[in-house]
Design an enzyme around this catalytic site. Structure first.
Site, PDB file in Angstrom:
ATOM      1  N   ARG A 106      -1.311  -9.396 -21.106  1.00 24.10           N
ATOM      2  CA  ARG A 106      -2.172  -9.099 -22.252  1.00 24.10           C
ATOM      3  C   ARG A 106      -1.482  -8.169 -23.254  1.00 24.10           C
ATOM      4  O   ARG A 106      -1.942  -8.040 -24.382  1.00 24.10           O
ATOM      5  CB  ARG A 106      -3.517  -8.537 -21.803  1.00 24.10           C
ATOM      6  CG  ARG A 106      -3.429  -7.242 -21.052  1.00 24.10           C
ATOM      7  CD  ARG A 106      -4.771  -6.813 -20.509  1.00 24.10           C
ATOM      8  NE  ARG A 106      -5.700  -6.457 -21.574  1.00 24.10           N
ATOM      9  CZ  ARG A 106      -5.617  -5.348 -22.298  1.00 24.10           C
ATOM     10  NH1 ARG A 106      -4.632  -4.480 -22.077  1.00 24.10           N
ATOM     11  NH2 ARG A 106      -6.498  -5.093 -23.234  1.00 24.10           N
ATOM     12  N   ASP A 143      -7.382   0.331 -26.320  1.00 23.82           N
ATOM     13  CA  ASP A 143      -7.936   0.488 -24.978  1.00 23.82           C
ATOM     14  C   ASP A 143      -8.089   1.957 -24.593  1.00 23.82           C
ATOM     15  O   ASP A 143      -7.320   2.797 -25.002  1.00 23.82           O
ATOM     16  CB  ASP A 143      -7.023  -0.152 -23.935  1.00 23.82           C
ATOM     17  CG  ASP A 143      -7.164  -1.659 -23.933  1.00 23.82           C
ATOM     18  OD1 ASP A 143      -8.131  -2.143 -24.518  1.00 23.82           O
ATOM     19  OD2 ASP A 143      -6.299  -2.313 -23.343  1.00 23.82           O
ATOM     20  N   PRO A 194       0.822  -1.220   0.000  1.00 22.24           N
ATOM     21  CA  PRO A 194       0.000   0.000   0.000  1.00 22.24           C
ATOM     22  C   PRO A 194       0.855   1.268   0.000  1.00 22.24           C
ATOM     23  O   PRO A 194       0.380   2.338  -0.369  1.00 22.24           O
ATOM     24  CB  PRO A 194      -0.813  -0.093   1.301  1.00 22.24           C
ATOM     25  CG  PRO A 194      -0.675  -1.494   1.784  1.00 22.24           C
ATOM     26  CD  PRO A 194       0.575  -2.061   1.183  1.00 22.24           C
ATOM     27  N   GLU A 225       0.464  -7.177   8.695  1.00 23.34           N
ATOM     28  CA  GLU A 225       0.492  -5.713   8.739  1.00 23.34           C
ATOM     29  C   GLU A 225       1.584  -5.132   7.860  1.00 23.34           C
ATOM     30  O   GLU A 225       1.511  -4.010   7.405  1.00 23.34           O
ATOM     31  CB  GLU A 225       0.648  -5.218  10.175  1.00 23.34           C
ATOM     32  CG  GLU A 225      -0.673  -5.105  10.930  1.00 23.34           C
ATOM     33  CD  GLU A 225      -1.744  -4.347  10.153  1.00 23.34           C
ATOM     34  OE1 GLU A 225      -1.598  -3.126   9.956  1.00 23.34           O
ATOM     35  OE2 GLU A 225      -2.736  -4.984   9.742  1.00 23.34           O
TER      36      GLU A 225
END
Ligand code: 9D3
Length: 252
Positions: A157, A172, A92, A119
């Protein structure tokens, strides 16, 4: 084209099987464009209970991943193939993942992905391994496994030959296009800028469904008018839903 090798370090290798054996990631492996090697970190723990975590110094909730198992696992795995690995920690605290980052990673020969759990990870092993740190967005997940799968899916991809027809990846929403393609429609977009826009709406049969008709222009056969309409839709939707994409056209 040589294959892109993924080494995935995790405490939950089984969580990857569904994704890697489905759809595009599976096709990429069958095609020989990618190979996936899963590695369980736990067997590398040198303590007798194969413990991979411990309580945080300074107190607080949760557990912290030990340095030793992760470090030894990384070096052992890197030794399994002569290609140099780009180390990536899913965290994160990482840099937000973008399509341009994905495009650059898709050109690498080998990616070593570390999916943390608990954590966090003892900071010293992060300092020692000096991985690229990547986040998939500002929301809290329970581990780095899903982010690693997102990264793999987005990368494979793009590998040559993996998608059915050559240009579907290029078309895209987030694929950059020369701003000159939108000359006059996007004030501020210079020749050299690469613009990432949301996609236009799509329709298929029937022509009327639940009293909702397909926009006339798409049935007109006038391909220039259709192109113009689609471009306007892309710009208008981007303005309405993601004005941030228009403010900063450069994606480092
Ligand atoms: C209470 C502090 N938390 C930080 C926001 C601790 C914490 C939450 C979630 C520690 C690890 C995790 C597990 N998440 C990931 O490993 C993760 C993640 C994410 O949660 N969101 C977006 N991208 C990523 S990449 C790895």
């Amino acid at each position: 084209m040589p294959s892109l090798r993924f080494d995935i370090l995790t405490l939950f290798p089984d969580s990857f099987h569904g994704v890697l054996n489905a759809s595009i990631p599976k096709r990429a492996a069958e095609f020989g464009a990618a190979e996936y090697h899963l590695h369980d970190v736990r067997p590398f723990a040198e303590n007798k209970h194969r413990k991979v975590d411990d309580r945080p110094f300074g107190g607080g909730p949760g557990m912290v991943m030990l340095c030793q198992p992760l470090f030894d696992c990384t070096l052992a795995v890197e030794g399994m193939d002569p290609r140099p690995a780009t180390r990536i920690l899913l965290t994160p605290q990482g840099e937000p993942l973008t399509q341009s980052r994905i495009e650059r990673l898709a050109t690498e020969p080998r990616l070593l992905l570390i999916a943390g759990h608990y954590e966090g990870i003892d900071e010293r092993v992060i300092d020692e391994l000096a991985p690229l740190e990547i986040s998939v967005g500002d929301y809290v997940l329970s581990g780095g496994e899903l982010p690693a799968m997102i990264l793999i899916d987005a990368i494979v991809r793009l590998l040559p030959g993996v998608l059915g027809h050559d240009d579907s990846a290029e078309e895209d929403s987030f694929a950059p296009r020369p701003a000159s393609e939108f000359a006059g429609e996007l004030p501020g977009a210079s020749e050299v800028d690469r613009v990432r826009l949301l996609d236009c709406p799509h329709y298929t049969r029937p022509r009327v469904w639940n009293d909702r008709a397909v926009p006339d222009v798409l049935l007109s056969g006038d391909h220039e008018a259709i192109d113009r309409w689609r471009r306007e839709q892309m710009i208008e939707r981007t303005r309405a839903r993601r004005p941030d994409l228009l403010e900063d056209n450069r994606d480092p």
